[in-house]
Design an enzyme around this catalytic site. Structure first.
Site, PDB file in Angstrom:
ATOM      1  N   HIS A 147      28.252  25.855   3.862  1.00  0.00           N
ATOM      2  CA  HIS A 147      27.610  25.743   5.173  1.00  0.00           C
ATOM      3  C   HIS A 147      26.245  25.067   5.071  1.00  0.00           C
ATOM      4  CE1 HIS A 147      26.989  26.937   9.348  1.00  0.00           C
ATOM      5  NE2 HIS A 147      25.780  27.372   9.023  1.00  0.00           N
ATOM      6  N   TYR A 182      22.270  34.427  20.219  1.00  0.00           N
ATOM      7  CA  TYR A 182      23.637  34.955  20.138  1.00  0.00           C
ATOM      8  C   TYR A 182      23.949  35.849  21.344  1.00  0.00           C
ATOM      9  CZ  TYR A 182      23.784  33.391  15.275  1.00  0.00           C
ATOM     10  OH  TYR A 182      23.766  32.635  14.142  1.00  0.00           O
ATOM     11  N   ASP A 215      24.242  23.873  12.208  1.00  0.00           N
ATOM     12  CA  ASP A 215      24.462  25.246  12.652  1.00  0.00           C
ATOM     13  C   ASP A 215      24.133  25.327  14.151  1.00  0.00           C
ATOM     14  OD1 ASP A 215      24.892  28.183  11.531  1.00  0.00           O
ATOM     15  OD2 ASP A 215      23.088  28.288  12.777  1.00  0.00           O
TER      16      ASP A 215
END
Length: 299
Positions: A277, A222, A115
């Protein structure tokens, strides 16, 4: 277990040391296991995990003779948490990895990331290939392939909607804490194979999320990448690279795995058709075998 300290190796019975390492700009909490003379392996976690995301790998790799280093990346769990969004620029995140190697006197290492940790690993591979023996990537595309998908493919744009939500001030942090972090625990449970995360796992993550300033810092990753709009200085990865991909990823298109390998001088793709994931949690034995096979390709 102290909420101010975060989750340490001793809290979960992992046979390793928790240490705090000054890597340059920040001090990172690092789980350190295995012989100091072993080939170094650095394992980078993603969002919304912490070092604990790799807890099943620490002892097997250490027992196989590797020096295993698993940091909480900056802003997470027990590591230092700068308040400025700009402190989470990807250059700084990659610099933490090379800074960790410098601080421990390590010339080069096998680098593994999942990730966000995989995105940082790509960045190290692109900008500091001399510090890597091998590169292993789990379910995050090469930065250039990802940028193209986010600007050209409506399917990936839809899957990445949450990145825009995280740009909002304050609201994402407030919502996350409601219902004992229900938004995050639901994310794990909805996007993984049934039974992948048990209540003990979720409690340990809650401990990490509850550290003062941690969740804001996690979101700042982010916020920083959107504001900086960074591009790597090169697109070709010279280090021997393994891309491991769970085909049933809710967040990323499977086609991005193939596109990513094309940017590698020596790359190979292994797709797990039944994985999501969270493939490293779902199939730890398979992933461990693939990783150790990859490590043998290094110098």
């Amino acid at each position: 277990m102290s909420m101010s300290t975060g989750l340490l190796a001793s809290d979960v019975g992992v046979d390793a040391d928790s240490r705090f390492v000054d890597v340059g700009e920040v001090t990172l909490h690092v789980v350190d296991a295995g012989p100091e003379t072993g080939e170094p392996v650095v394992l980078l976690h993603g969002f919304p995990e912490c070092w604990y995301g790799w807890h099943e790998y620490v002892e097997p790799l250490a027992e196989a003779g590797y020096r295993v280093l698993v940091p909480d990346q900056r802003g997470y769990n027990a590591s230092e948490k700068p308040t400025d969004v700009g402190a989470y620029h990807v250059d700084s995140l990659a610099g933490d990895v090379t800074g960790l190697l410098d601080a421990l006197g390590v010339d080069d290492a096998h680098l593994v990331g999942h990730d966000w940790g995989a995105y940082v690993a790509w960045w190290v591979g692109l900008h500091a290939p001399d510090r890597l023996r091998t590169l292993s990537i789990l379910n995050v595309p090469h930065p250039t392939a990802f940028r193209r998908a986010l600007t050209r493919d409506p399917r990936q744009m839809l899957r990445s909607w949450y990145v825009l939500f995280f740009q909002l001030p304050y609201l994402p942090e407030r919502l996350a804490r409601t219902g004992n972090w229900r938004v995050l625990t639901d994310l794990f449970e909805r996007s993984s194979r049934p039974g992948t995360f048990d209540e003990a796992d979720l409690d340990r993550y809650r401990t990490a999320w509850a550290v003062e300033g941690a969740y804001r810092s996690m979101l700042n990753w982010y916020r920083a990448i959107v504001r900086a709009n960074s591009r790597p200085r090169t697109t070709r990865v010279e280090t021997p690279t393994l891309v491991l991909w769970g085909a049933n990823d809710d967040f990323l298109l499977e086609s991005l795995a193939d596109e990513s390998v094309r940017f590698c001088e020596s790359g190979r793709l292994v797709t797990l058709d039944d994985a999501t994931h969270w493939l490293h949690h779902e199939f730890p034995d398979r992933i461990l075998n693939e990783l150790t096979d990859q490590f043998e390709l290094g110098p």
